[in-house]
Design a protein around this motif. Structure first.
Motif, PDB file in Angstrom:
ATOM      1  N   LYS A 242       0.906  -1.173   0.022  1.00 50.13           N
ATOM      2  CA  LYS A 242      -0.276   0.010  -0.088  1.00 50.13           C
ATOM      3  C   LYS A 242       0.767   1.368   0.151  1.00 50.13           C
ATOM      4  O   LYS A 242       0.229   2.398  -0.124  1.00 50.13           O
ATOM      5  CB  LYS A 242      -0.927   0.112   1.210  1.00 50.13           C
ATOM      6  CG  LYS A 242      -2.097  -0.947   1.260  1.00 50.13           C
ATOM      7  CD  LYS A 242      -3.055  -0.922   2.270  1.00 50.13           C
ATOM      8  CE  LYS A 242      -4.102  -1.924   2.320  1.00 50.13           C
ATOM      9  NZ  LYS A 242      -4.743  -2.066   3.778  1.00 50.13           N
ATOM     10  N   ASP A 243       2.211   1.075  -0.057  1.00 49.84           N
ATOM     11  CA  ASP A 243       2.990   2.491   0.197  1.00 49.84           C
ATOM     12  C   ASP A 243       3.519   3.018  -1.111  1.00 49.84           C
ATOM     13  O   ASP A 243       4.027   2.510  -1.827  1.00 49.84           O
ATOM     14  CB  ASP A 243       4.266   1.808   1.137  1.00 49.84           C
ATOM     15  CG  ASP A 243       5.007   2.864   1.657  1.00 49.84           C
ATOM     16  OD1 ASP A 243       4.898   4.186   1.280  1.00 49.84           O
ATOM     17  OD2 ASP A 243       5.741   2.628   2.450  1.00 49.84           O
ATOM     18  N   VAL A 244       2.943   4.224  -1.190  1.00 48.88           N
ATOM     19  CA  VAL A 244       3.171   4.928  -2.190  1.00 48.88           C
ATOM     20  C   VAL A 244       4.837   5.170  -2.551  1.00 48.88           C
ATOM     21  O   VAL A 244       5.264   5.585  -3.634  1.00 48.88           O
ATOM     22  CB  VAL A 244       2.489   6.249  -2.344  1.00 48.88           C
ATOM     23  CG1 VAL A 244       1.098   5.977  -2.468  1.00 48.88           C
ATOM     24  CG2 VAL A 244       2.586   7.121  -1.241  1.00 48.88           C
ATOM     25  N   ARG A 245       5.441   5.209  -1.409  1.00 48.24           N
ATOM     26  CA  ARG A 245       6.971   5.398  -1.583  1.00 48.24           C
ATOM     27  C   ARG A 245       7.594   4.461  -2.182  1.00 48.24           C
ATOM     28  O   ARG A 245       8.789   4.220  -2.323  1.00 48.24           O
ATOM     29  CB  ARG A 245       7.444   5.651  -0.013  1.00 48.24           C
ATOM     30  CG  ARG A 245       6.964   6.876   0.471  1.00 48.24           C
ATOM     31  CD  ARG A 245       7.206   6.758   2.086  1.00 48.24           C
ATOM     32  NE  ARG A 245       6.735   5.732   2.810  1.00 48.24           N
ATOM     33  CZ  ARG A 245       6.731   5.608   4.091  1.00 48.24           C
ATOM     34  NH1 ARG A 245       7.818   6.451   4.729  1.00 48.24           N
ATOM     35  NH2 ARG A 245       6.425   4.594   4.757  1.00 48.24           N
ATOM     36  N   VAL A 246       6.932   3.216  -2.413  1.00 47.84           N
ATOM     37  CA  VAL A 246       7.613   1.768  -3.055  1.00 47.84           C
ATOM     38  C   VAL A 246       7.026   1.675  -4.440  1.00 47.84           C
ATOM     39  O   VAL A 246       5.934   1.059  -4.558  1.00 47.84           O
ATOM     40  CB  VAL A 246       7.291   0.758  -2.126  1.00 47.84           C
ATOM     41  CG1 VAL A 246       8.024  -0.564  -2.749  1.00 47.84           C
ATOM     42  CG2 VAL A 246       7.868   0.890  -0.618  1.00 47.84           C
ATOM     43  N   PRO A 247       7.546   2.259  -5.431  1.00 44.40           N
ATOM     44  CA  PRO A 247       6.770   2.406  -6.742  1.00 44.40           C
ATOM     45  C   PRO A 247       6.617   0.836  -7.436  1.00 44.40           C
ATOM     46  O   PRO A 247       5.941   0.755  -8.154  1.00 44.40           O
ATOM     47  CB  PRO A 247       7.786   3.057  -7.725  1.00 44.40           C
ATOM     48  CG  PRO A 247       9.199   3.372  -6.904  1.00 44.40           C
ATOM     49  CD  PRO A 247       8.847   3.097  -5.507  1.00 44.40           C
ATOM     50  N   LEU A 248       7.606  -0.045  -6.923  1.00 41.65           N
ATOM     51  CA  LEU A 248       7.620  -1.283  -7.743  1.00 41.65           C
ATOM     52  C   LEU A 248       7.621  -2.449  -6.342  1.00 41.65           C
ATOM     53  O   LEU A 248       8.324  -2.226  -5.477  1.00 41.65           O
ATOM     54  CB  LEU A 248       8.889  -1.835  -8.480  1.00 41.65           C
ATOM     55  CG  LEU A 248       8.814  -3.202  -9.081  1.00 41.65           C
ATOM     56  CD1 LEU A 248       7.601  -3.531  -9.808  1.00 41.65           C
ATOM     57  CD2 LEU A 248      10.188  -3.351  -9.802  1.00 41.65           C
ATOM     58  N   VAL A 249       6.557  -3.380  -6.337  1.00 43.50           N
ATOM     59  CA  VAL A 249       6.511  -4.423  -5.574  1.00 43.50           C
ATOM     60  C   VAL A 249       6.922  -5.588  -6.331  1.00 43.50           C
ATOM     61  O   VAL A 249       5.957  -5.928  -7.042  1.00 43.50           O
ATOM     62  CB  VAL A 249       5.502  -4.332  -4.662  1.00 43.50           C
ATOM     63  CG1 VAL A 249       5.315  -5.656  -3.661  1.00 43.50           C
ATOM     64  CG2 VAL A 249       5.055  -3.445  -3.619  1.00 43.50           C
ATOM     65  N   SER A 250       7.845  -6.481  -6.061  1.00 42.72           N
ATOM     66  CA  SER A 250       8.035  -7.738  -6.508  1.00 42.72           C
ATOM     67  C   SER A 250       7.544  -8.595  -5.714  1.00 42.72           C
ATOM     68  O   SER A 250       8.247  -9.014  -4.340  1.00 42.72           O
ATOM     69  CB  SER A 250       9.727  -8.009  -6.907  1.00 42.72           C
ATOM     70  OG  SER A 250       9.942  -9.345  -7.558  1.00 42.72           O
ATOM     71  N   ALA A 251       6.673  -9.697  -5.778  1.00 43.14           N
ATOM     72  CA  ALA A 251       5.965 -10.676  -4.750  1.00 43.14           C
ATOM     73  C   ALA A 251       6.149 -11.986  -5.355  1.00 43.14           C
ATOM     74  O   ALA A 251       5.722 -12.241  -6.575  1.00 43.14           O
ATOM     75  CB  ALA A 251       4.766 -10.251  -4.260  1.00 43.14           C
ATOM     76  N   THR A 252       6.483 -12.914  -4.644  1.00 45.30           N
ATOM     77  CA  THR A 252       6.820 -14.320  -5.205  1.00 45.30           C
ATOM     78  C   THR A 252       5.914 -15.222  -4.120  1.00 45.30           C
ATOM     79  O   THR A 252       6.235 -14.889  -2.819  1.00 45.30           O
ATOM     80  CB  THR A 252       8.156 -14.858  -5.321  1.00 45.30           C
ATOM     81  OG1 THR A 252       8.763 -14.309  -6.149  1.00 45.30           O
ATOM     82  CG2 THR A 252       8.271 -16.320  -5.646  1.00 45.30           C
ATOM     83  N   GLY A 253       5.072 -15.974  -4.506  1.00 44.83           N
ATOM     84  CA  GLY A 253       4.225 -16.902  -3.698  1.00 44.83           C
ATOM     85  C   GLY A 253       3.019 -17.604  -4.301  1.00 44.83           C
ATOM     86  O   GLY A 253       3.201 -17.727  -5.533  1.00 44.83           O
TER      87      GLY A 253
END
Length: 523
Positions: A242-253
């Motif tokens: 949800k954090d706008v300070r993190v422009p990219l989230v890479s998630a594995t699962g």
């Protein structure tokens, strides 16, 4: 069948391994690369090995305040790191790769002991980290854009790529260090900084990585925050998504987890790189080299105890060779060496925990209710060497592709045998007839069949192999899948582009200002 290790020497070896990697009895909740924090947090998680059930170490669990502190340091570091020339960023990654070479053996052992995969797979995972460092070093001198021809006279147009910012990495337990490196090393040469939330099931390997790279960061007088790790539960992942300070989230699962991350990131119009579930199939046509195919099928199904996203879940066999293949598999499976993953000769280690064992057993019960025929396996092993209750016998089930359980990914060593008749197009329809689209494979010596499989009307997966199994992707290729697998790409090829923002530049070197669409006006 099992492989055992004497307990006393094993305990000594584990202690030495942990000391080399800087793992303490109780470990901090986070690191910003140079500084550790959260040492006094009240919530503590104990980490037990699925191999022997022993307590390895404990970790403090991060708070939301810790998360905020880590992100702020990452933002500060990005302002410095983005100004470093890309080849010099590559030099830092080269040094990290060399550090990983120094610690390959103890880190590989910890991967094996904490996660449960056999030692050779643990060492292989660290080698993947080294390989992606080498790849990223070369990439640091090849972050090219394109020169374009402008329609306006005396104008030059081109596109280029700039660093994106803070990249959040959420990794899974089955590849506790490699997935981080695939993201972090590419992001680093692209000028980004990373904040890593590892699986709470395997946090010690993540902390070990921070210890390993710390000297590189300190020796080069780099700021804290370029590579950060934070140990926490799902709340940390939610905050990151949800954090706008993190422009990219890479998630594995899992697909379930990935949909939640994608929804949260998408709601703020951020970028997500999702590597989710696989329901991977090997097609064996009547023209298959059966000996070669069987080798791929068995390792794909039982390697990592079926806990790879690229594990072989289904084998789709032509009716003319079905009985022969089934008979061969039923002769191979009783002789699979199952046991302690650190022991020489073991091929199948434990499942990650008892919850995974329960899911394995429940899936087998459910698929049999649907009409599946359990041919072999499906037992929880007991007795000396198996006291943890996490060792199982890999299962083979005759099934049909439309069964609910066959349509889902069970993260365990269950192999479904599916018979097909007619041409290869029928097998391809079965292979594509699931929601997931990660890895796929065909075994055939007939070029017409193999070319159809890799054509645009063939496999709908992100990875489509010919006469190679579904697992074991190379660093140089883009890794990822379609449909419920998420659509993301990591590692090689041009996967680096997602870690950067694209910009088109037009430069007017004339003394006139032609307007778009031929518009003219005076003032």
């Amino acid at each position: 069948m099992k492989q055992t290790i004497d307990a006393a020497p094993m305990a000594v070896a584990v202690t030495e391994m942990l000391e080399k990697l800087g793992i303490k009895e109780v470990n901090p909740a986070y690191s910003t690369g140079l500084v550790w924090g959260g040492q006094n947090n009240k919530e503590v998680r104990e980490i037990y090995s699925p191999a022997d059930g022993n307590l390895i170490a404990s970790v403090r669990m991060a708070t939301e305040e810790d998360y905020g502190a880590v992100i702020r340091k990452a933002e500060e570091a990005f302002k410095v790191w983005r100004t470093v020339p890309a080849p010099k960023r590559g030099e830092i990654v080269r040094q990290i790769g060399n550090k990983l070479r120094e610690f390959k053996e103890p880190l590989g052992k910890l991967v094996s002991y904490e996660m449960g995969k056999i030692l050779q797979e643990g060492l292989g995972e660290v080698q993947e980290m080294i390989d992606i460092c080498d790849f990223a070093v070369g990439l640091s001198r090849q972050l090219q854009g394109s020169t374009l021809h402008s329609e306006r006279p005396s104008h030059r147009m081109y596109d280029q790529y700039h660093p994106l910012g803070v990249v959040g990495v959420i990794s899974a337990f089955n590849f506790p260090v490699a997935v981080w490196s695939w993201n972090a090393m590419l992001a680093a040469v692209c000028g980004d900084v990373t904040v890593w939330k590892p699986s709470e099931k395997t946090p010690l390997t993540a902390l070990a990585c921070q210890h390993i790279i710390r000297d590189v960061l300190a020796d080069n007088e780099l700021p804290e925050g370029i590579f950060s790790v934070i140990i926490g539960d799902a709340k940390i992942g939610v905050a990151m998504s949800k954090d706008v300070r993190v422009p990219l989230v890479s998630a594995t699962g899992s697909t379930r987890m990935g949909k939640k991350v994608g929804e949260a990131v998408g709601a703020r119009l951020g970028k997500s790189l999702l590597e989710l579930g696989g329901n991977n199939a090997i097609i064996m046509t009547e023209n298959a080299d059966i000996e070669m195919a069987l080798r791929a099928v068995v390792f794909g199904a039982v390697g990592t105890c079926g806990q790879r996203c690229t594990s072989t879940r289904r084998v789709i066999i032509h009716e003319n060779i079905y009985d022969e293949v089934k008979e061969r598999l039923l002769k191979i499976y009783p002789n699979l060496p199952i046991g302690n993953p650190l022991s020489d000769g073991t091929l199948v280690g434990p499942l990650i925990d008892k919850d995974a064992v329960e899911a394995f057993l429940n899936a087998l019960k459910a698929v049999q209710k649907e009409g599946g025929n359990l041919l072999i396996g499906g037992e929880v092993l007991e007795g000396a060497g198996y006291e943890t209750g996490t060792y199982v016998t890999p299962a083979i089930v005759e099934a049909e592709n439309h069964y609910h359980l066959v349509q889902e990914e069970t993260f365990a060593p269950i192999l479904y045998l599916i018979k097909y008749s007619g041409g290869v197009e029928n097998a391809i329809d079965i292979q594509n007839g699931v929601k997931q689209g990660l890895s796929s494979s065909i075994f055939s010596t007939n070029m017409l069949e193999t070319e159809a499989f890799v054509s645009h009307w063939g496999s709908d997966c992100g990875i489509a192999n010919v006469n190679i199994g579904t697992s074991g992707a190379e660093i140089g290729g883009a890794f990822g899948g379609e449909k419920d697998t998420g659509g993301g790409r990591e590692s090689g090829s041009d996967a680096w582009r997602i870690y950067m923002r694209r910009q088109t530049n037009t430069i007017n070197f004339s003394r006139e200002l032609p307007l778009a669409q031929g518009i003219k006006f005076d003032f």
